[in-house]
Design an enzyme around this catalytic site. Sequence first.
Site, PDB file in Angstrom:
ATOM      1  N   ALA A 154      16.182  25.763  35.830  1.00 23.29           N
ATOM      2  CA  ALA A 154      15.454  26.979  36.243  1.00 23.29           C
ATOM      3  C   ALA A 154      14.104  26.637  36.873  1.00 23.29           C
ATOM      4  O   ALA A 154      13.535  27.427  37.614  1.00 23.29           O
ATOM      5  CB  ALA A 154      15.250  27.885  35.035  1.00 23.29           C
ATOM      6  N   ALA A 156      17.033  42.075  18.910  1.00 26.49           N
ATOM      7  CA  ALA A 156      17.376  43.263  18.104  1.00 26.49           C
ATOM      8  C   ALA A 156      18.861  43.219  17.782  1.00 26.49           C
ATOM      9  O   ALA A 156      19.690  42.953  18.660  1.00 26.49           O
ATOM     10  CB  ALA A 156      17.053  44.538  18.873  1.00 26.49           C
ATOM     11  N   LYS A 196      30.757  45.704  30.712  1.00 26.70           N
ATOM     12  CA  LYS A 196      31.570  46.116  31.876  1.00 26.70           C
ATOM     13  C   LYS A 196      31.809  47.618  31.915  1.00 26.70           C
ATOM     14  O   LYS A 196      31.837  48.220  32.989  1.00 26.70           O
ATOM     15  CB  LYS A 196      32.898  45.378  31.901  1.00 26.70           C
ATOM     16  CG  LYS A 196      33.737  45.553  30.657  1.00 26.70           C
ATOM     17  CD  LYS A 196      34.254  44.246  30.155  1.00 26.70           C
ATOM     18  CE  LYS A 196      34.335  44.332  28.653  1.00 26.70           C
ATOM     19  NZ  LYS A 196      34.936  43.203  28.028  1.00 26.70           N
ATOM     20  N   GLU A 229      27.124  39.235  35.746  1.00 29.81           N
ATOM     21  CA  GLU A 229      28.194  38.249  35.960  1.00 29.81           C
ATOM     22  C   GLU A 229      29.187  38.222  34.792  1.00 29.81           C
ATOM     23  O   GLU A 229      30.397  38.135  34.989  1.00 29.81           O
ATOM     24  CB  GLU A 229      27.565  36.858  36.130  1.00 29.81           C
ATOM     25  CG  GLU A 229      28.564  35.740  36.350  1.00 29.81           C
ATOM     26  CD  GLU A 229      29.358  35.911  37.624  1.00 29.81           C
ATOM     27  OE1 GLU A 229      28.774  35.824  38.713  1.00 29.81           O
ATOM     28  OE2 GLU A 229      30.583  36.160  37.525  1.00 29.81           O
ATOM     29  N   VAL A 232      32.701  40.504  34.009  1.00 29.10           N
ATOM     30  CA  VAL A 232      34.049  40.320  34.559  1.00 29.10           C
ATOM     31  C   VAL A 232      34.515  38.887  34.324  1.00 29.10           C
ATOM     32  O   VAL A 232      33.826  37.931  34.691  1.00 29.10           O
ATOM     33  CB  VAL A 232      34.069  40.606  36.083  1.00 29.10           C
ATOM     34  CG1 VAL A 232      35.460  40.365  36.654  1.00 29.10           C
ATOM     35  CG2 VAL A 232      33.627  42.029  36.376  1.00 29.10           C
ATOM     36  N   ASP A 256      40.113  48.066  29.870  1.00 31.47           N
ATOM     37  CA  ASP A 256      39.199  46.927  30.045  1.00 31.47           C
ATOM     38  C   ASP A 256      39.422  46.271  31.418  1.00 31.47           C
ATOM     39  O   ASP A 256      38.464  45.980  32.143  1.00 31.47           O
ATOM     40  CB  ASP A 256      39.439  45.914  28.909  1.00 31.47           C
ATOM     41  CG  ASP A 256      38.575  44.687  29.045  1.00 31.47           C
ATOM     42  OD1 ASP A 256      37.376  44.777  28.738  1.00 31.47           O
ATOM     43  OD2 ASP A 256      39.085  43.643  29.498  1.00 31.47           O
ATOM     44  N   LYS A 281      36.876  46.016  34.900  1.00 31.25           N
ATOM     45  CA  LYS A 281      36.571  44.783  35.637  1.00 31.25           C
ATOM     46  C   LYS A 281      37.022  44.890  37.092  1.00 31.25           C
ATOM     47  O   LYS A 281      36.327  44.426  38.005  1.00 31.25           O
ATOM     48  CB  LYS A 281      37.241  43.596  34.949  1.00 31.25           C
ATOM     49  CG  LYS A 281      36.676  43.327  33.555  1.00 31.25           C
ATOM     50  CD  LYS A 281      37.566  42.378  32.781  1.00 31.25           C
ATOM     51  CE  LYS A 281      37.063  42.134  31.376  1.00 31.25           C
ATOM     52  NZ  LYS A 281      38.051  41.505  30.511  1.00 31.25           N
ATOM     53  N   GLY A 286      35.645  35.312  24.896  1.00 37.28           N
ATOM     54  CA  GLY A 286      35.179  34.362  23.881  1.00 37.28           C
ATOM     55  C   GLY A 286      33.680  34.175  23.970  1.00 37.28           C
ATOM     56  O   GLY A 286      33.071  34.359  25.024  1.00 37.28           O
TER      57      GLY A 286
HETATM   58  N1  HSE Z   1      38.511  41.989  25.592  1.00 37.91           N
HETATM   59  C1  HSE Z   1      38.223  41.262  26.776  1.00 37.91           C
HETATM   60  C2  HSE Z   1      39.412  40.376  27.109  1.00 37.91           C
HETATM   61  C3  HSE Z   1      36.991  40.432  26.576  1.00 37.91           C
HETATM   62  O1  HSE Z   1      40.276  40.187  26.251  1.00 37.91           O
HETATM   63  O2  HSE Z   1      39.521  39.917  28.239  1.00 37.91           O
HETATM   64  C4  HSE Z   1      36.373  39.958  27.836  1.00 37.91           C
HETATM   65  O3  HSE Z   1      35.966  40.995  28.663  1.00 37.91           O
END
Ligand code: HSE
Length: 440
Positions: free
Chosen positions: A34, A44, A108, A132, A135, A204, A208, A305
């Site tokens: 950096a 928090a 997301k 970033e 997604v 989900d 994305k 993860g």
């Molecule tokens: N629940 C999401 C997945 C986590 O399984 O891809 C990552 O966005």
Amino acid sequence: MQAPVKVGICGLGTVGGGSLRLLLGNADEIARRAGLPVEVVRVATRRPKAAKETVRTDSGIALGDDPFAVVNDDDVQVVVETMGGFEPAFEVVGQALANGKQVVTANKALIAERGDELFEIAERHGTTLAYESSVAGGIPIIKTMREGLAANRIEWLAGIINGTGNFILSEMAAGGRSFEDVLTEAQELGYAEADPSFDVDGTDAAHKLTIMASIAFGIPLQFAATYTEGISALVPEDLAYAEELGYRIKHLGIARHTGKGIELRVHPTLISKRWLLSEVAGVDNAIVVKGHAVGTTMYQGPGAGSDATASAVVADVIDIARQLRAGAAQPLVPALHYHGAASKLPVVSIDGIESECYLRIPVLDRMGVMARITRVLEQHAISIEAVIQKEVHGGSIPIVLLTHAVPDGNMNAAIAELGSLPDVVGPIGRIRVAPFSAGE
Ligand code: HSE
């Protein structure tokens, strides 16, 4: 070296905890990259007591349970939002931006559904909202499209963008484990959403896809216009029959620029076994992007993860630190597109999208059933490309068909009519074939 950039983190779950660990554990390397140290000064979390092990008392990091204490701290320059959900994440991010802070979010749902409001606040206050990690976990797909592929007209992109769903489908294809068992493992590994139905029902992935499409085509974020279908109607036999036909089934997000506008769709998809994408298994994500100049490129890696997602969160923090070091008055790169420059291309309704289709029709094994099915298909101008009929002795049998391309609306009407035939004894499975070929 210059004075440190001061960071506050809101939310210390899978992603926030991983990000803090990475910032602390790789601090020297991050400072070298950096050009100045990156220092976490305030955190928090809903459970500050439980976080005492991660945030040591001798670390000098202020620990509390109020995210607004982070965004209103004059010392904090960069806020990392890893709480998830809408409330209070929207207010926390909005307040941070209004306070002139740079914000990094992994959220997301927040970006896909309310991002345009937040980008507007960021622009008004001359700050950055970076996302970033929202997604494909650790794959730097946003940076790749926004910067690396910036010279291209994007023709289409297709991705396996839910790690949990891909993990479930891979295990179903391998056989032997139940859906629930695989989902529980995905939850234990920190892959699944707080509400895992978002992984299974496609929400989900649609979040994305909405985000990637807005960057690829310069369109506003249009989550509500994204056609979304999950994986729960798939049965293990579908994966086996697809193999016989030369395909694998993946839960794909597809965004495509056609003469009619932009297709935005998430659904189980047959993809040719000759396509590298068909081999992406487990929690991995992969995205294929076709640019008019570069051609087809593919990006693969862990899509969920703690550490993988933290890698993307911290990359955004480092980008912002470099921006602050350079003394840039405005963000070096716009969040989506420059204000007022959004494309007005319409999103195409799924009814008009043409796909080749796989059909699994459970029928009674009796004379003339095939003729009755083909007659219905003919009436809806659907022509057949391949058929598998399994030999069974009595009871119901599946007829498996692959059709030539047909508009979704015609296929829906044909499925409704087939379903009312007395021969048909259960729900009909329909899976669209990917609109791209391996060599494209
Ligand atoms: N629940 C999401 C997945 C986590 O399984 O891809 C990552 O966005």
